[in-house]
Design a protein around this motif. Structure first.
Motif, PDB file in Angstrom:
ATOM      1  N   THR A 461       5.361   3.891 -15.887  1.00  0.00           N
ATOM      2  CA  THR A 461       5.590   2.389 -15.676  1.00  0.00           C
ATOM      3  C   THR A 461       4.891   1.725 -14.577  1.00  0.00           C
ATOM      4  N   ARG A 462       4.130   2.505 -13.727  1.00  0.00           N
ATOM      5  CA  ARG A 462       3.509   1.986 -12.354  1.00  0.00           C
ATOM      6  C   ARG A 462       2.256   0.758 -12.967  1.00  0.00           C
ATOM      7  N   ASP A 463       1.517   1.258 -13.907  1.00  0.00           N
ATOM      8  CA  ASP A 463       0.372   0.399 -14.297  1.00  0.00           C
ATOM      9  C   ASP A 463       0.718  -1.072 -14.536  1.00  0.00           C
ATOM     10  N   LYS A 464       1.860  -1.258 -15.009  1.00  0.00           N
ATOM     11  CA  LYS A 464       2.276  -2.715 -15.500  1.00  0.00           C
ATOM     12  C   LYS A 464       2.555  -3.625 -14.057  1.00  0.00           C
ATOM     13  N   PHE A 465       2.867  -2.834 -13.177  1.00  0.00           N
ATOM     14  CA  PHE A 465       3.294  -3.619 -12.030  1.00  0.00           C
ATOM     15  C   PHE A 465       2.071  -3.748 -10.897  1.00  0.00           C
ATOM     16  N   VAL A 466       1.156  -3.376 -10.991  1.00  0.00           N
ATOM     17  CA  VAL A 466      -0.077  -3.266 -10.503  1.00  0.00           C
ATOM     18  C   VAL A 466      -0.601  -4.706  -9.899  1.00  0.00           C
ATOM     19  N   ALA A 467      -1.052  -5.330 -11.324  1.00  0.00           N
ATOM     20  CA  ALA A 467      -1.661  -6.816 -11.066  1.00  0.00           C
ATOM     21  C   ALA A 467      -0.393  -7.701 -10.414  1.00  0.00           C
ATOM     22  N   PRO A 468       0.652  -7.698 -11.056  1.00  0.00           N
ATOM     23  CA  PRO A 468       1.823  -8.577 -10.384  1.00  0.00           C
ATOM     24  C   PRO A 468       1.827  -8.368  -8.777  1.00  0.00           C
ATOM     25  N   MET A 469       1.735  -7.323  -8.395  1.00  0.00           N
ATOM     26  CA  MET A 469       1.814  -6.878  -6.909  1.00  0.00           C
ATOM     27  C   MET A 469       0.632  -7.379  -6.092  1.00  0.00           C
ATOM     28  N   VAL A 470      -0.448  -7.440  -6.805  1.00  0.00           N
ATOM     29  CA  VAL A 470      -1.676  -7.939  -6.233  1.00  0.00           C
ATOM     30  C   VAL A 470      -1.372  -9.470  -5.940  1.00  0.00           C
ATOM     31  N   GLU A 471      -0.989  -9.825  -7.130  1.00  0.00           N
ATOM     32  CA  GLU A 471      -0.918 -11.363  -7.191  1.00  0.00           C
ATOM     33  C   GLU A 471       0.160 -11.770  -5.982  1.00  0.00           C
ATOM     34  N   LEU A 472       1.223 -11.027  -5.984  1.00  0.00           N
ATOM     35  CA  LEU A 472       2.178 -11.404  -5.075  1.00  0.00           C
ATOM     36  C   LEU A 472       1.823 -11.261  -3.673  1.00  0.00           C
ATOM     37  N   ARG A 473       1.072 -10.651  -3.278  1.00  0.00           N
ATOM     38  CA  ARG A 473       0.512 -10.165  -1.888  1.00  0.00           C
ATOM     39  C   ARG A 473      -0.939 -10.296  -1.733  1.00  0.00           C
ATOM     40  N   LYS A 474      -1.612 -11.369  -2.531  1.00  0.00           N
ATOM     41  CA  LYS A 474      -3.008 -11.790  -2.452  1.00  0.00           C
ATOM     42  C   LYS A 474      -3.267 -12.386  -0.844  1.00  0.00           C
ATOM     43  N   ASN A 475      -2.275 -13.163  -0.477  1.00  0.00           N
ATOM     44  CA  ASN A 475      -2.392 -13.805   0.678  1.00  0.00           C
ATOM     45  C   ASN A 475      -2.752 -12.857   1.861  1.00  0.00           C
ATOM     46  N   LYS A 476      -2.273 -11.727   1.705  1.00  0.00           N
ATOM     47  CA  LYS A 476      -1.741 -10.477   2.733  1.00  0.00           C
ATOM     48  C   LYS A 476      -3.400  -9.693   2.374  1.00  0.00           C
ATOM     49  N   GLY A 477      -3.697 -10.026   1.538  1.00  0.00           N
ATOM     50  CA  GLY A 477      -5.371  -9.119   1.366  1.00  0.00           C
ATOM     51  C   GLY A 477      -5.152  -7.615   0.391  1.00  0.00           C
ATOM     52  N   LEU A 478      -3.994  -7.735  -0.067  1.00  0.00           N
ATOM     53  CA  LEU A 478      -3.690  -6.511  -1.142  1.00  0.00           C
ATOM     54  C   LEU A 478      -4.670  -6.312  -2.028  1.00  0.00           C
ATOM     55  N   THR A 479      -5.427  -4.955  -2.188  1.00  0.00           N
ATOM     56  CA  THR A 479      -6.251  -4.835  -3.136  1.00  0.00           C
ATOM     57  C   THR A 479      -5.537  -4.060  -4.179  1.00  0.00           C
ATOM     58  N   GLU A 480      -6.324  -3.743  -5.550  1.00  0.00           N
ATOM     59  CA  GLU A 480      -5.556  -3.063  -6.551  1.00  0.00           C
ATOM     60  C   GLU A 480      -5.425  -1.577  -6.078  1.00  0.00           C
ATOM     61  N   VAL A 481      -6.548  -0.929  -5.398  1.00  0.00           N
ATOM     62  CA  VAL A 481      -6.434   0.457  -4.975  1.00  0.00           C
ATOM     63  C   VAL A 481      -5.221   0.444  -4.017  1.00  0.00           C
ATOM     64  N   VAL A 482      -4.945  -0.189  -3.055  1.00  0.00           N
ATOM     65  CA  VAL A 482      -3.796  -0.161  -2.094  1.00  0.00           C
ATOM     66  C   VAL A 482      -2.416  -0.277  -2.845  1.00  0.00           C
ATOM     67  N   ALA A 483      -2.578  -1.159  -3.751  1.00  0.00           N
ATOM     68  CA  ALA A 483      -1.189  -1.437  -4.613  1.00  0.00           C
ATOM     69  C   ALA A 483      -0.849  -0.275  -5.296  1.00  0.00           C
ATOM     70  N   ARG A 484      -1.857   0.443  -6.154  1.00  0.00           N
ATOM     71  CA  ARG A 484      -1.646   1.528  -6.859  1.00  0.00           C
ATOM     72  C   ARG A 484      -1.064   2.651  -6.015  1.00  0.00           C
ATOM     73  N   GLU A 485      -1.582   2.959  -4.820  1.00  0.00           N
ATOM     74  CA  GLU A 485      -1.161   3.925  -3.681  1.00  0.00           C
ATOM     75  C   GLU A 485       0.163   3.385  -3.294  1.00  0.00           C
ATOM     76  N   GLN A 486       0.642   1.994  -2.962  1.00  0.00           N
ATOM     77  CA  GLN A 486       2.050   1.962  -2.749  1.00  0.00           C
ATOM     78  C   GLN A 486       2.786   2.077  -3.673  1.00  0.00           C
ATOM     79  N   LEU A 487       2.544   1.711  -4.956  1.00  0.00           N
ATOM     80  CA  LEU A 487       3.459   2.047  -5.976  1.00  0.00           C
ATOM     81  C   LEU A 487       3.818   3.275  -6.541  1.00  0.00           C
ATOM     82  N   GLU A 488       3.244   4.340  -5.590  1.00  0.00           N
ATOM     83  CA  GLU A 488       3.430   5.920  -5.846  1.00  0.00           C
ATOM     84  C   GLU A 488       5.038   5.874  -5.385  1.00  0.00           C
ATOM     85  N   ASP A 489       5.281   5.086  -4.327  1.00  0.00           N
ATOM     86  CA  ASP A 489       6.564   5.086  -3.865  1.00  0.00           C
ATOM     87  C   ASP A 489       7.620   4.547  -4.793  1.00  0.00           C
ATOM     88  N   ASN A 490       8.429   5.242  -5.117  1.00  0.00           N
ATOM     89  CA  ASN A 490       9.427   4.642  -6.107  1.00  0.00           C
ATOM     90  C   ASN A 490      10.442   3.533  -5.771  1.00  0.00           C
TER      91      ASN A 490
END
Length: 712
Positions: A461-490
């Motif tokens: 399930t995680r993969d489909k929410f990586v891009a939306p999360m990066v977009e949502l937090r782009k003003n905070k400088g969130l990268t794809e790598v960090v987004a994947r790492e954070q999405l490890e938390d359910n």
């Protein structure tokens, strides 16, 4: 003057006590002030304890029913031709013991061979108390035509069908297993051959078209409602306890372990009572292995008086630590099976859990419109009682029909709560976790996860929410790598699902901290338009009403401006859940009597809240006793529109709020529901890590309702 409803059993074994309990709960759900009265005690067998129905009502509710007269006293007066004196005494006790009630449920005597006067005395009591009469019956083996005729005969004993006191009947135990002697035989053990059991003919439901009386309730047989505790069976069998474990474990079935282990493994399930000879070490060790592997075996009953060997008990110590009750009796297996057939499946007066199950179940099958009609003309203002509030929650949640994600999907209480919510239609739960692990834990607990429980594997399930999360937090400088790492938390994953409208709400906190639950929501969901902060409330279920406490979980030391927002949020939440908001701003001082920065903050917050929402009734500062007690309010704040009748209590800081809610909850042994978060753009709610399954269920219900109200 109270309206009186008298339940009159038509024969023995109709379950009039269960119907009485359900009637009381149905009235409470409707916000009615209800009481109960059993005029004459009717002990069963050699039971010399307190009258059972009265004891159950007293132990499981906040009602204080009048004491019944003893059966021997009643029979003495009847035998002396002094029935009028008995009826006069009953009326006196009724009037003295039910003052202030709108409805009184009166339970009549069961006609038996030991009480041939029951029908006559029941009719006399009904007339003396000016009671409406409702017959309680069960179908037994009758066809619908036979049951119709039986009801007509019953009516003839009470003045006939034209008697206006007779307002209807309730049919109980529809579909119950009945033996050839028309005795209810619950299929608790393998001794009962289901091929020979004669289950009540459901053709009796045709009674709805031909009944001579209005059918006010039709209650299907529900076997789980008779599941006893291990302690009840131990008492019945006079067993010696080898390992106490959890003696409150429910026993759903009994298996006599007379075969080889491979042929019995399938019976080692949740809630199973395993009966075996005390010298069958193979069975004992196998049962203990099952318990150590997470299977919630109900109990182990050893027969024949054979004490297990010390080496075997030593080997099983870790299994005993899981809470497995082990009991020993002297009788052999055959004698034990006979003793178990005489086990009394009636509700023990101290089994409040089972009493509540029965109350809710029976209340749900009584005509809701009839209950509402009983007090439709009452002028008394309604207080939302705890049963009424819980019922309102579940009904509103069912109507909302929302999809709620549970990030702690592999946690046992969460799994059980999801099953309850799905079964009762409270929500469409989504469990995040390893499907194989979730099903394994559910099986160990004896929990059935139906089709309405959705299980999502985070790995897929995680993969489909990586891009939306990066977009949502782009003003905070969130990268794809960090987004994947954070999405490890359910919890983060579940919050992103909510942010993307894949679900309607989120509930977490059974194993996560409050910070872990709320932080992702503040980052990804944010506050709702018009709100500057997130706060919380608890619903405090007092004996006769429900109060709202805020903020007891989120803001440590709010400013006056923030406190005003908390007051407004809490008042709006109270309104949303059917509680008329009268907001008390709590302080150590009432009115203008006190000085100091703390009370000045509350005074300023009150002024701000009143200016922002002139439509709300808000007053402060008020001391807690002045806010809740009318006699104190008259002396301390006689002109306050809130003092003495507050329903929403806003505390000046987290220290005061959290301490007060826990002190009230624990000291008065109350149920509290919450915390419910308010001010969030989408509903996210936190659980206590000590939450029970029911706590999680009601929090899911709150979340579903919040989601529906947000959309509206």
């Amino acid at each position: 003057m109270a309206r009186t409803i008298m339940l009159i059993p038509v024969g023995a074994g109709v379950g009039v006590t269960s119907v009485s309990l359900g009637m009381v709960r149905a009235m409470e759900r409707n916000g009615v002030s209800v009481n109960f009265f059993k005029p004459i005690a009717q002990p069963k067998g050699r039971n010399e304890g307190p009258e059972r129905s009265t004891a159950i009502i007293r132990n499981a509710t906040d009602i204080i029913p009048p004491e019944p007269f003893s059966q021997s006293h009643a029979e003495s007066l009847i035998g002396s031709n002094r029935e009028d004196d008995l009826l006069e005494a009953i009326v006196e006790r009724f009037n003295n013991g039910t003052t202030g009630s709108e409805i009184v449920v009166v339970e009549g005597l069961v006609p038996t061979s030991e009480s041939p006067y029951a029908n006559s005395l029941n009719y006399g009591i009904a007339k003396a108390l000016d009671a409406d009469m409702v017959f309680v019956t069960n179908p037994a083996n009758d066809t619908s035509q036979q049951l119709k005729e039986r009801m007509e005969i019953a009516c003839n004993n009470f003045g006939g069908l034209k008697n206006k006191r007779i307002i209807g009947c309730i049919i109980n135990k529809v579909g119950a297993p009945i033996d050839e002697s028309e005795i209810t035989r619950p299929d608790l053990t393998e001794m009962f051959d289901s091929k020979n059991a004669n289950y009540a003919n459901l053709e009796v439901l045709q009674m709805f078209g031909k009944s001579p009386l209005r059918i006010l309730g039709c209650i299907p047989w529900n076997a789980p409602l008779i599941a006893p505790r291990a302690r009840d069976l131990a008492t019945h069998l006079n067993a010696t306890i080898i390992n106490e474990g959890d003696m409150n474990t429910r026993l759903g079935r009994v298996t006599f372990c007379a075969r080889s282990i491979p042929n019995m493994i399938e019976h080692f399930g949740a809630g199973s009572l395993l009966v075996t000879s005390g010298d069958r070490s193979d069975v004992i060790v196998s049962a203990c292995l099952a318990a150590m592997n997470g299977v919630k075996v109900g109990a182990l009953l050893l027969t024949g008086g054979y004490q297990p060997e010390e080496t075997v008990l030593k080997l099983c110590e870790r299994a005993f630590e899981t809470g497995l009750p082990v009991m020993l009796i002297k009788t052999n297996t055959w004698q034990t099976s006979l003793a178990m057939q005489s086990f009394n499946t009636e509700i023990p007066a101290d089994d409040t859990y089972r009493i509540n199950l029965v109350q809710d179940y029976v209340a749900g099958h009584i005509d809701k419109h009839w209950i509402e009609s009983l007090t439709s003309t009452s002028a008394r203002p309604r207080r939302l009682s705890p049963p009424a509030f819980r019922y309102k929650l579940t009904e509103m949640a069912r109507t909302a029909n929302r999809r709620i994600v549970l990030p702690e999907g592999e946690e046992p209480r969460t799994i059980a709560a999801a099953a309850v919510c799905a079964e009762r239609g409270i929500a469409r739960p989504v469990l995040l976790g390893d499907p194989e692990q979730i099903h394994r834990i559910a099986k160990q607990q004896g929990v059935v996860l139906g089709d309405n429980v959705e299980i999502l594997d985070p790995l897929q399930t995680r993969d489909k929410f990586v891009a939306p999360m990066v977009e949502l937090r782009k003003n905070k400088g969130l990268t794809e790598v960090v987004a994947r790492e954070q999405l490890e938390d359910n919890v983060v994953l579940g919050t992103m699902m909510l942010a993307c409208d894949s679900v309607d709400g989120l509930v977490s906190g059974a194993i996560n901290t409050t910070a872990n639950t709320i932080r992702p929501a503040l980052q990804l969901i944010k506050t709702a338009p018009g709100y500057n902060l997130v706060s919380s409330i608890f619903f405090m279920l007092l004996p006769d009403q429900v109060l709202v406490y805020g903020d007891c979980a989120i803001n440590p030391d709010p400013t006056a401006d923030q406190l005003a927002d908390i007051a407004i949020q809490s008042a709006d939440s109270a309104t949303a859940f059917g509680i008329e908001p009268r907001v008390a701003m709590i302080s150590y001082s009432t009115g203008s009597s006190g000085k100091g920065s703390d009370v000045d903050k509350v005074r300023e917050a009150t002024k701000l809240a009143q200016e922002r929402r002139p439509d709300l009734v808000i007053d402060g500062p008020l001391q807690y006793d002045a806010a809740i007690m009318e006699n104190v309010a008259k002396s301390k704040a006689p002109n306050s529109p809130v003092a003495g009748k507050a329903t929403v209590f806003v505390f000046p800081d987290l220290n005061t709020g959290n301490t007060t809610y826990k002190a009230v909850q624990r000291s008065a042994d109350l149920i509290s529901i919450g915390p419910m978060l308010q001010g969030m753009n989408k509903p996210v709610n936190d659980l206590s890590r000590g939450a029970l399954v029911d706590d999680i269920v009601y929090t899911i219900a709150l979340t579903a309702i919040q989601s529906a109200q947000r959309i509206e």
